[in-house]
Design an enzyme around this catalytic site. Structure first.
Site, PDB file in Angstrom:
ATOM      1  N   GLY B  74     -27.915 -16.457   4.887  1.00  0.00           N
ATOM      2  CA  GLY B  74     -27.361 -17.808   4.983  1.00  0.00           C
ATOM      3  C   GLY B  74     -28.394 -18.753   5.568  1.00  0.00           C
ATOM      4  N   THR B  75     -29.150 -18.254   6.521  1.00  0.00           N
ATOM      5  CA  THR B  75     -30.210 -19.076   7.121  1.00  0.00           C
ATOM      6  C   THR B  75     -31.199 -19.536   6.067  1.00  0.00           C
ATOM      7  OG1 THR B  75     -30.030 -18.009   9.278  1.00  0.00           O
ATOM      8  CG2 THR B  75     -32.146 -19.019   8.749  1.00  0.00           C
ATOM      9  N   ASN B 159     -18.868 -22.417  13.513  1.00  0.00           N
ATOM     10  CA  ASN B 159     -18.928 -20.993  13.849  1.00  0.00           C
ATOM     11  C   ASN B 159     -18.509 -20.692  15.290  1.00  0.00           C
ATOM     12  OD1 ASN B 159     -21.500 -22.510  14.098  1.00  0.00           O
ATOM     13  ND2 ASN B 159     -22.131 -20.685  15.223  1.00  0.00           N
ATOM     14  N   GLN B 187     -19.106 -19.582   7.415  1.00  0.00           N
ATOM     15  CA  GLN B 187     -17.920 -19.114   8.157  1.00  0.00           C
ATOM     16  C   GLN B 187     -16.622 -19.250   7.361  1.00  0.00           C
ATOM     17  OE1 GLN B 187     -17.747 -17.375  10.872  1.00  0.00           O
ATOM     18  NE2 GLN B 187     -19.849 -17.570  11.601  1.00  0.00           N
ATOM     19  N   HIS B 209     -22.630 -10.853   4.959  1.00  0.00           N
ATOM     20  CA  HIS B 209     -22.220  -9.957   6.063  1.00  0.00           C
ATOM     21  C   HIS B 209     -21.109 -10.532   6.926  1.00  0.00           C
ATOM     22  CE1 HIS B 209     -24.301 -11.740   9.656  1.00  0.00           C
ATOM     23  NE2 HIS B 209     -24.973 -12.345   8.713  1.00  0.00           N
ATOM     24  N   THR B 245     -38.322 -10.381  -5.572  1.00  0.00           N
ATOM     25  CA  THR B 245     -37.568  -9.403  -6.359  1.00  0.00           C
ATOM     26  C   THR B 245     -36.113  -9.394  -5.919  1.00  0.00           C
ATOM     27  OG1 THR B 245     -39.546  -8.081  -6.584  1.00  0.00           O
ATOM     28  CG2 THR B 245     -37.451  -6.960  -7.002  1.00  0.00           C
ATOM     29  N   CYS B 332     -29.186 -18.059  22.006  1.00  0.00           N
ATOM     30  CA  CYS B 332     -30.029 -17.568  23.088  1.00  0.00           C
ATOM     31  C   CYS B 332     -31.403 -18.141  22.887  1.00  0.00           C
ATOM     32  CB  CYS B 332     -30.094 -16.061  22.990  1.00  0.00           C
ATOM     33  SG  CYS B 332     -29.418 -15.259  24.401  1.00  0.00           S
TER      34      CYS B 332
END
Lengths: 366, 390
Positions: B74-75, B159, B187, B209, B245, B332
């Protein structure tokens, strides 16, 4: 017992935490973030608390199978240690920030937080011993005389000592490294940290000049004759010989030492070595690591530097000040440092040095 | 507090357990050879899996298959959207990116990078105290500099606090001004109804994920016919917009998870919503001076609390020791816990923001998980509050 292991990312605290786990304690690893803007990587043996250090600590926690957290103590550290360091230098004294950190951060802010959360002790990799006695826990020297850190812990009260666990007190550093290696810690060969952790460049004088200015002043002899100039009196310490850059040599060609620092007039006074002699030391801000002695004179040993010699002395507590009379004089002692009294290997207590009987000026720091 | 052997995983907004269908679909591909770009039989076989998966994901999100561009996360999808639109439209003199301050770091950090290195300007669209973008204010701000705007990017739902944004309304404003609009739907996807077509946005980021799919695969859904400047250059896969790929096993796992998530969306959401209510009423009954941070429109599975006087990281440590796994929701930065930028943007002060905790419930969460939290929360908060006073 539920304990918090303070893990700096160095060898000693890693092995200390591992030993606490093996002793059957329920251990949680905590890395203290002491700078709001940590450096990414260590450079050599200087400093600590980089992002790399926290990563190293986390890897050890993984290996020994304990939870690991980072506690942000940056503002507490800055207030209690860094600001104090600057203000002590600004009044011509020479502080020891490691003592201050143990007193105010590791065994105060961290220990209190741990206790409030239901954890009984803070485990660190300090080389010192806690010995039980009928009058409560006592702080003793470590077995390794080269690494003994009881001096920088002599600011702890008995209650703080009761909350401290030093699993390395009976071990020599060389064996701790070997143990780290055997345990598979990648940090086993990491260099020891020296210098002051919040001055990563190692350039104390430059760091202080950035914060206190670099106004030049005079370097005088004990009769007031100008011998040279300096950029900030607070960058000197009593007994210092190097870096004076004097333009007028001594009559007899003998080396000269800093005898006195006068922050108000921004003056540094220098003179011969014998003028540094000190036999009587007194200090305040007294911390007793065990029972409080009566007001009679007692025999013991005085230590005034982290790895200095223990000097035979008589000491006396008058209820306010602690005074030590040395059997033989020592040379070069700055106000602001700690006077630590030992009874054999046991730490009796400590004081922050205010006055000495040094012939010139007396390093009273005011 | 006794140590519990039971554990409750309540950090499903961070990542989720893979569903068995995704494990199966993925593992079936792991032992096969074939590069989806190769022309021979093995390549064709991999390509078939990729394209069937693309169709399934497109179907799940209300898009055409050709609109789905696979990325590694997603990033990466967010980076491609922001940088891709920015560089592509810079020649037209458009250097403004409009976003809210409560976007995920995967939006805010590439944006900050563009500001620092590529002369981009940030148009900040304000949010209210519930974490929702204020539409009227956004419309006014956007219209003022519409000619300079490169891209509008508003997350579909937040999120940390779970607030669902009115992306459709902002998309309508963007459409009126002919401006591209991207939404980070990481989300929302698979948890609340979401249609690329109906929302009428230009681009949308997805991640596998968060919905029971594998790590390491995401997608940028991008309207047909649109060109972006790629971030990764290479073999020209994925409309020449994302070289590399294709990860056939991960893509297959993503499609399986997406298909299940959409098929079960309503039943899962109803169940998760009920668990959330159970958690909130249980916690509020046990702990005083506690509030729930939530907008009226919120994700079914996020319960975000502020426990006054207790630090989030102390709560997290103590809950972890009791087997409860949750999150402070804050990033963090350099390993040092900082108050959440989302909560600060919602107008919370540092102290309250640091006293917050996110529990995120997923399809695998059980009533027993919720009850474990409720059974340990009072002494945990009490201890954390005591620790906050020292």
């Amino acid at each position: 017992m539920k304990v918090i292991a303070a893990m700096s990312g160095g060898v000693d605290s890693a092995v200390a935490a591992a030993r606490a786990v093996e002793a059957g304690h329920e251990v949680i690893g905590v890395h203290l973030a002491l700078s709001a803007n940590p450096q990414k990587y260590r450079s050599g043996a200087r400093g600590c608390c980089t992002v790399e250090d926290s990563h190293d600590a986390r890897r050890v926690a993984d290996i020994i199978g304990i939870p690991f957290y980072i506690w942000d103590m940056a503002s507490e550290f800055h207030e209690a240690v860094v600001d104090n360091f600057i203000s002590e230098y600004s009044i011509g004294r020479t502080p020891n920030p490691c003592l201050r950190c143990n007193e105010k951060i590791k065994f105060a802010a961290v220990l209190n937080r741990a206790r409030a959360m239901g954890y009984e002790k803070v485990v660190t990799g300090h080389y010192a011993k806690v010995v039980d006695s009928p009058t409560g826990p006592m702080l003793n020297r470590a077995n390794d005389p080269e690494k003994d850190q009881s001096y920088v812990l002599a600011v702890l009260t008995q209650d703080q000592i009761a909350g401290a666990m030093f699993p390395l007190g009976d071990t020599h550093k060389v064996d701790v490294r070997a143990e780290a290696q055997a345990r598979g810690f990648a940090l086993a060969q990491k260099p020891d940290s020296h210098d002051i952790c919040f001055v990563p460049s190692g350039d104390n004088a430059g760091w202080l000049r950035e914060r206190l200015g670099s106004e030049s002043g005079s370097i005088l002899d004990e009769h007031g004759k100008k011998l040279g100039s300096h950029k900030g009196a607070y960058t000197y310490t009593i007994g210092q010989r190097k870096g004076l850059n004097l333009t007028v040599p001594a009559n007899d060609g003998s080396p000269r030492y800093v005898l006195k620092i006068e922050p108000l007039s921004n003056t540094v006074v220098v003179g011969s070595h014998e003028k540094l002699a000190v036999s009587k030391i007194s200090g305040s801000e007294i911390k007793w690591c065990g029972p409080v002695p009566g007001n009679e004179a007692l025999r013991g040993f005085a230590q005034v530097r982290a790895h200095g010699q223990a000097l035979p002395c008589s000491y006396k507590f008058d209820g306010v000040n602690l005074t030590a009379i040395l059997d033989e004089p020592l040379y070069g002692l700055a106000a602001g440092q700690a006077l630590v009294i030992y009874d054999g290997d046991r730490v009796v207590g400590s004081a922050t040095i205010d006055h000495t009987d040094q012939a010139i000026g007396s390093s009273n720091g005011s | 507090m006794a140590i519990n052997s039971a554990t409750a995983y309540l950090d499903n907004a961070a990542t989720t357990a893979m569903v068995p269908e995704a494990v199966l679909a993925m593992s079936q591909q792991l032992s096969k050879v074939g590069n989806a770009s190769s022309l021979h039989a093995a390549g064709r076989s991999a390509r078939k899996v990729v394209e069937e998966s693309r169709e399934a994901i497109a179907d799940a999100v209300g898009a055409s298959p050709s609109e789905v561009i696979f990325t590694a996360s997603g990033t990466e999808a967010n980076n491609l959207a922001l940088k891709g639109f920015y560089w592509h439209r810079l020649a037209e003199g458009r250097n403004v990116i409009a976003t809210s301050p409560i976007e995920h770091h995967a939006i805010l950090d590439p944006l900050e990078w563009l500001v620092d290195h590529e002369n981009a300007k940030w148009l900040e669209l304000d949010v209210d105290q519930n974490g929702q973008v204020l539409i009227e204010g956004a419309e006014k701000k956007i219209k003022e500099v519409a000619n300079s705007i490169s891209l509008i990017s508003i997350m579909h739902s937040n999120n940390e606090v779970g607030s669902v944004q009115h992306v459709g309304e902002i998309a309508a404003i963007a459409g009126e001004l002919d401006l591209p609009i991207h939404t980070d739907a990481v989300q929302s996807f698979g948890k609340i109804p979401l249609s690329f077509r109906e929302l009428n946005v230009t681009a949308m980021s997805l991640s596998a994920h968060k919905i029971g799919g594998p790590l390491g695969i995401g997608a940028l859904v991008l309207k047909k016919g649109l060109d972006l400047t790629p971030v990764l250059h290479g073999g020209g896969q994925e409309r020449d917009l994302r070289s590399g790929t294709l990860d056939t096993p991960a893509i297959a796992g993503f499609a399986a998870a997406a298909t299940i998530a959409i098929a079960e969306l309503n039943s899962r959401a109803a169940r998760v919503r009920k668990l959330r209510e159970r958690l909130i009423s249980g916690v509020l009954a046990k702990v005083e001076n506690t509030s729930v941070n939530s907008a009226k429109d919120h994700l079914p599975g996020i319960a975000h609390f502020t426990f006054e006087g207790a630090e989030g990281d102390a709560l997290l440590l103590l809950l972890d020791a009791q087997g409860v796994q949750c999150s402070t929701g804050s990033a963090c930065s350099a390993g040092v816990p900082r108050p959440s930028h989302v909560l600060l943007a919602m107008g919370m002060n540092d102290k309250r923001a640091k006293s917050s905790l996110r529990f995120s419930i997923g399809p695998s969460t059980t009533e027993a998980d919720i009850d474990l939290v409720i059974s340990v929360i009072a002494p945990v908060v009490e201890r954390a509050r005591a620790a906050g006073l020292v």
